[in-house]
Scaffold this active site. Sequence first.
Site, mmCIF file in Angstrom:
data_model
loop_
_atom_site.group_PDB
_atom_site.id
_atom_site.type_symbol
_atom_site.label_atom_id
_atom_site.label_comp_id
_atom_site.label_asym_id
_atom_site.label_seq_id
_atom_site.Cartn_x
_atom_site.Cartn_y
_atom_site.Cartn_z
ATOM 1 N N ASP A 159 0.844 -1.191 0.000
ATOM 2 C CA ASP A 159 0.000 0.000 0.000
ATOM 3 C C ASP A 159 0.881 1.244 0.000
ATOM 4 O OD1 ASP A 159 -2.396 1.765 0.632
ATOM 5 O OD2 ASP A 159 -3.293 -0.219 0.821
ATOM 6 N N HIS A 195 -4.668 4.529 4.981
ATOM 7 C CA HIS A 195 -5.253 3.650 3.958
ATOM 8 C C HIS A 195 -4.803 2.207 4.168
ATOM 9 C CE1 HIS A 195 -5.800 1.953 -0.156
ATOM 10 N NE2 HIS A 195 -6.867 2.735 -0.154
ATOM 11 N N SER A 222 -10.789 0.077 -3.307
ATOM 12 C CA SER A 222 -9.790 -0.221 -2.268
ATOM 13 C C SER A 222 -10.378 -1.067 -1.157
ATOM 14 C CB SER A 222 -9.260 1.073 -1.649
ATOM 15 O OG SER A 222 -8.192 1.598 -2.379
#
Length: 736
Positions: A137, A164, A352
Amino acid sequence: MDYQSPRNFLPIVLFALMMLLCANYTVSAQSDALKKIIKKDYDFSKIGAMHVDLEFDFEENRRKTLALAKTNHWKLSEVMKDGTKVALQEIGTDGSPLYYETYSDNASRASRANTLHANGIMDLNLDGSGMQVGVWDSGVALTTHQEYDIRAVIGDGSKEIDNHATMVSGSLISAGIKKEAQGVAYRAKVLSNDWSRDKIEVATAAANGLLLSNHSYGIKTDRVPDWYFGSYIKVSQDWDRIMYNAPYYLMVNAAGNAQKRNDNLDPIAGNSADGFDLMLGFTLTKNSLTVAAADTKIARNGDLKSASVSAYSSFGPVDDGRIKPDIAGDGSSIFSTASYTNNSYGTSSGTSMATPGVTGALLLLQQYNEQLYGTYMRAATLKGLTLHTADDVAQPGPDYKLGWGVMNAKKAAELLLNRDYGSLIEETTLEEGETFSLTVSANGLEDLKVSICWTDPESDYINRGSLNDTTAALVNDLDIRITQNGIDFYPWKLDALYPNAAASKGDNQVDPFEQIEIANAKGSYTITVTHKGDLRYGKQDFTLFVSGAVLTDCVLSAPEGAFLSDAKENEISVQWDPLLDALYEVQYKKTTDKVWHTHYTTEPGITLDSLEVDIEYVFRLRTFCSQNIASAYSMEYLFAFLGENTIVGPLEAFETLELASEINFSVYPNPAVEYIGLHEETSESARYSIMSLSGTTVKNGAAKNAKISVADLAGGLYILQVVDDHGKRSAKFYKQ
C-alpha cells in the site's frame, strides 16, 4: 571504474538470490511443511533470474525517474484534498511519469465470507488461523492497533504509518473488538509493506510460499496518455511473470475508481462518458484477480438479492478483449481500523475497500481446502473456483463492469466440500499436442457448468505507445468444448468493440479462464480441452471445474443388511449389502467404552478383531462417496461376543438392541427452497433431525405436523431422519 550492469554478474547474483529466496521472508507464509508443498515445484533458477531483472529494472528506472522529476519539476509524492495519497513510481516506456494512487474515495458480507465463520450458515469455523496475507500500500499499517494484537507485522522495514494501509489491513484481519470492524479473516496475519518496491518484495515473498497479496492502489488515471488505458505494458508483464514463476501465489488488486472522471478521451469504443476502457497497469495482468465494487443486497441465507456496479468503479475492457475486472465485492461505506490512535476507526468506500473483502474470503477458502485435503490450491485453481461460483448479475455471462459477478465464498466452499461427488476440481497438465477428454452426466437439478483456468506465461509483446492496440497478450491459448450428439457448446466471450453488449458464445482466444454453461442439461456430455499453436515450455498446467454433473454412482445412504459370521477366538466378520463406488467406515467398541475403533474398506465386509469373550459390543456403519462426503451412520447394532465356534446367523440371533429398520418415506417439496414437510402422519413423540452429507446435524426438533424451515441452509443434499414409535426413517432432499 566503469559502471557494469548486475546482469554481468548473473551466476554470482543468482546464487545469492537463491539463498535469499530459500529463507523466510520476515514472517513465514504458512506452516513449514505446507510451505515445502508450495515450493516443491518452483524453479528457483527462473525465480532468481527474474529477481535479478526486477532489481536491475528498479534501480535503472529509479535513477531515470529521479532525474526526470528534477528536470521537469515533477512532485515525488503528494496528498490530494480528499486524502488520496499519490507517489511517482516509475517512468513508462514512452517517458510518461507513472503515479500510484490509493483507490479509496474518502467486506465480508458481500463476498459471503461470513457464512464460513463460526456460527455462520455453513458453520465451518474458518477464521484465517495459521494463514498469512501480504498487503502492499501507500505506507504500512499501524501494527499496534488493538484489533491486530501481534498479527500485523511490517515486512519491508518501512516506517511511514498510513491510514489507507491500516483500513485495508483491518478489513482483512481485525479481531472484532469493535464488532462492526471485524475482518474477513479475523485471526490471520498481515505482512504490511509500502508500494515503493512492490514487485521485488512480492517476488521474494511468493518464492517463500506467500499465497495472496492485496493491492488497493494503481496508476493514477489523469496523468497518462490515453494509449495506456486497456494496454498490456511492462508493469503488466512483470506481474504476470511473477505469478507464472510462483504458481501458488495470486495477486488481488483493485479495479480503480475512475468511472466518472472522463480521463480517457479516446476509449476503444463509445465515448469517455460511457465509463469503459479506464483500467491500466497491473489491473490488466492476465493472472491476477481484479476486483470491482458493487452495491449489493444479501439475504440472510447468503443468497444475492440484487447487485449493481458502484458509481465510482472503473470499467474494462482490456484492449485485446479480455474480461477485466474479474470479480466484484462490496466497497461502500466499509467500517475499519484507522491509524490515528491504537483504538481509532473510520469508514471508507472504493474498490480499495472491496478488494480486501475478496482477498480475505480467498484466504479462508485456502484455509478450508487445507483442512479438507491437506494442501493449498494453486493460484489458478483459487481464481477459477472464485469465477466459477460467482453470482451472475444482470445479463447472463460475464461483462466489462463486474466481470463474472459478485464473489460467493459460500458456493465456492460447497464446491470444495463436494469435490469428487457433486463437483469436480482437477488440477492437471496439458502436454504439447495432447487432448484432455472427460465424459460426465448431467444431474438434472441444475445447469451443467464447466470451466478451465490457467496461469499464463508473461507475453513477450508489450504496448509502447499504440492507441487501442488489440494484440492479444495470451501466450498459451487453451480451448474448452462440450459435445453431445454431434453438437458443440462453446465458452462465453466478450468483444471490446461492443463493451455494453451481452456476452456471446464462441471461440475465446484472449482469456486464461473459459466457462461453458448448458441450461436444462440432460444426459451425457463429453468435455475436451485442447490448445492452439505451440505451448511455451511444451506444456500448460490448468484446472478443470465441473458442477451440475453426476460424478459417481455412489448413493449417500448407510449400508443395510448387516450380519455377523465366521466367529473365531477373538474376532468376527461383519458383512452388509454392497453399494456402488463406496468407501465404508466401520466403527465398533465395547458398550462401556467411549472411544470407537474405526476401520475403512471398499469391500462390503470387514473383520472386527481384538474382541473379548462374553463382552457386549456395538458397531455402526456409514458410506463415504468422496473424501469428505459421507452418509449418516446406520443404526447401532448391539451383540455379545461368545467366542470361537459360536453359531452365527443374522444379527437377530444375538442379544441385539431392537431398533426397527429404517423405512423410507418422502418429503415435499423436493427440491426445497423455503421449507419441507412430511408426506405422512407422525406420533406426538416424533423428533426430526436434518443432517449434512458429512454427518453433521444442522437442525432438529419436534416432527409432529412439522413445517420445517430450510431457508437458512446452504444449497445441496441433506438427510432428514424421523424417530418415533415406528422406529427410524430417513429421506434425502435437495436444498436449492
